[in-house]
Design a protein around this motif. Sequence first.
Motif, PDB file in Angstrom:
ATOM      1  N   ASP A 153       3.209  47.005   2.326  1.00  0.00           N
ATOM      2  CA  ASP A 153       1.929  47.450   2.949  1.00  0.00           C
ATOM      3  C   ASP A 153       0.771  47.477   2.318  1.00  0.00           C
ATOM      4  O   ASP A 153      -0.052  48.402   2.141  1.00  0.00           O
ATOM      5  CB  ASP A 153       2.186  48.819   3.524  1.00  0.00           C
ATOM      6  N   VAL A 154       0.486  46.394   2.110  1.00  0.00           N
ATOM      7  CA  VAL A 154      -0.955  46.004   0.922  1.00  0.00           C
ATOM      8  C   VAL A 154      -1.751  44.748   1.865  1.00  0.00           C
ATOM      9  O   VAL A 154      -2.213  43.927   0.967  1.00  0.00           O
ATOM     10  CB  VAL A 154      -0.643  45.737  -0.449  1.00  0.00           C
ATOM     11  N   GLY A 158      -6.595  46.293   4.505  1.00  0.00           N
ATOM     12  CA  GLY A 158      -7.142  47.229   3.583  1.00  0.00           C
ATOM     13  C   GLY A 158      -6.943  46.852   2.243  1.00  0.00           C
ATOM     14  O   GLY A 158      -5.940  47.085   1.542  1.00  0.00           O
ATOM     15  N   HIS A 160      -8.079  47.046  -0.693  1.00  0.00           N
ATOM     16  CA  HIS A 160      -8.007  47.757  -1.862  1.00  0.00           C
ATOM     17  C   HIS A 160      -6.725  48.034  -2.270  1.00  0.00           C
ATOM     18  O   HIS A 160      -6.633  48.585  -3.359  1.00  0.00           O
ATOM     19  CB  HIS A 160      -8.844  48.876  -1.512  1.00  0.00           C
ATOM     20  N   ARG A 161      -5.948  48.336  -1.312  1.00  0.00           N
ATOM     21  CA  ARG A 161      -4.361  48.614  -1.665  1.00  0.00           C
ATOM     22  C   ARG A 161      -3.595  47.683  -2.449  1.00  0.00           C
ATOM     23  O   ARG A 161      -2.861  47.969  -3.234  1.00  0.00           O
ATOM     24  CB  ARG A 161      -3.709  48.834  -0.142  1.00  0.00           C
ATOM     25  N   LEU A 162      -3.852  46.244  -2.214  1.00  0.00           N
ATOM     26  CA  LEU A 162      -3.497  45.472  -2.933  1.00  0.00           C
ATOM     27  C   LEU A 162      -3.986  45.270  -4.285  1.00  0.00           C
ATOM     28  O   LEU A 162      -3.569  45.235  -5.479  1.00  0.00           O
ATOM     29  CB  LEU A 162      -3.691  43.926  -2.377  1.00  0.00           C
ATOM     30  N   ALA A 164      -5.129  47.529  -6.140  1.00  0.00           N
ATOM     31  CA  ALA A 164      -4.238  48.837  -6.921  1.00  0.00           C
ATOM     32  C   ALA A 164      -3.135  48.537  -7.268  1.00  0.00           C
ATOM     33  O   ALA A 164      -2.739  48.920  -8.557  1.00  0.00           O
ATOM     34  CB  ALA A 164      -4.374  50.109  -6.103  1.00  0.00           C
ATOM     35  N   LYS A 165      -2.575  47.509  -7.133  1.00  0.00           N
ATOM     36  CA  LYS A 165      -1.229  46.930  -7.273  1.00  0.00           C
ATOM     37  C   LYS A 165      -1.221  45.475  -8.236  1.00  0.00           C
ATOM     38  O   LYS A 165      -0.038  45.081  -8.580  1.00  0.00           O
ATOM     39  CB  LYS A 165      -0.240  46.809  -6.452  1.00  0.00           C
TER      40      LYS A 165
END
Length: 249
Positions: A153-154, A158, A160-162, A164-165
């Motif tokens: 779910d990245v 959105g 920014h979720r990617l 972060a990982k």
Amino acid sequence: MERKHIEQLLENVAAGKLKVKDAVSKLETLPFEDIGFASIDNHRNIRSGYPEVIFCQGKTCEQVAEIMLKLSKDNNNVMGTRADKQQYEAVKEVLPDAVYFKEARIILFSRNPRIKEKGYIAVVSAGTADIPVAEEAALTAEILGNTVERVYDVGVAGIHRLFAKLDLIRSANVVIVVAGMEGALASVVGGMVDRPVVAVPTSIGYGSNLGGLSALLSMLNSCANGVGVVNIDNGFGAGYLAAIINRQK
């Protein structure tokens, strides 16, 4: 590998560990075994390093159970993909230790886990709805002896979720990217890592997604280098390919 396998049979006969008639029987069924409705490829493990995998969709419960039972005699790990619960129940009657992964739709019989390859494979999904295909890829890679890190779910809506990982994704030996809709995540990830990226388009999306065709064409037309694409919803193919790449690594 085939010659080595035959030499091992002969050595076992010479050492008294195997009867001649049993060795002959093994040699007769080495290439494949005809069981009427299927020809089981006993040669696959020798040829490619992994045993034959059963595509369960379209097969009867009885056919899936018999094929898995036959393969289990000479292989420590036997996998069936695109399986339903009824097929699993039939397999469990003949192989009580078999397990079923509902989300990935995989049946697994495992006598001994495979030795883990070095490093890990990252499986990245754009949305939660893509997870069933992502899980098929992740479990396939794990069953074939790889450590897998899941990043779900990245998607680009959105992004920014990617970000972060990214450290976790960039440290993988191979990255599998699973995405529906317009399939943009594969290009984004491909432009941010120096690892092979295996892109999996999914059939998730609204009408103009055309059952995954939009995502497939987007991934095929990716401007990011190092991105390879498998067929729509083909999580198994992606996991298998990533396992081969990681094995070379």
